[in-house]
Design a protein around this motif. Structure first.
Motif: not given
Length: 114
Positions: A104-105, A107-114
């Protein structure tokens, strides 16, 4: 009508046709295995090789043993297991939670959410 070809049906480079010309066979012995259904299965083994403890019966597929009076018990089929059941055998709940958090971490990095 025959074509008159003397070597018809023989491939080029094939070995001798008579057993006498092939050489001496290796020494061997016959070992008989017995399954629970009473099938006798004679197997030829090398004379100096130790026989295996069990041999699968070619007629019924059950394991056969060397003792005719006490053949091995038939193998129990294992129940069907799902992929998740095999994964749960290899991983604990804590391992699964750590792998999920890592995925999940990423995936969030790839989406730019983190």
């Amino acid at each position: 009508m025959a074509s008159g070809n003397a070597i018809r049906g023989v491939r080029i480079g094939s070995g001798p046709m008579r057993p006498v010309e092939r050489g001496e066979p290796a020494p061997r012995r016959s070992v008989t295995y017995w399954c629970a259904d009473g099938h006798a299965n004679p197997i030829l083994l090398a004379a100096d090789a130790p026989p295996p403890a069990t041999w699968d019966c070619p007629r019924c597929g059950q394991p056969g043993g060397l003792d005719a009076a006490n053949p091995p018990d038939p193998a129990r089929p294992e129940p069907y297991k799902s992929h998740l059941a095999y994964v749960k055998e290899r991983r604990s709940e804590a391992d699964g939670a750590a792998i999920l958090a890592e995925a999940l971490a990423a995936l969030r990095r790839r989406r730019g959410e983190d």
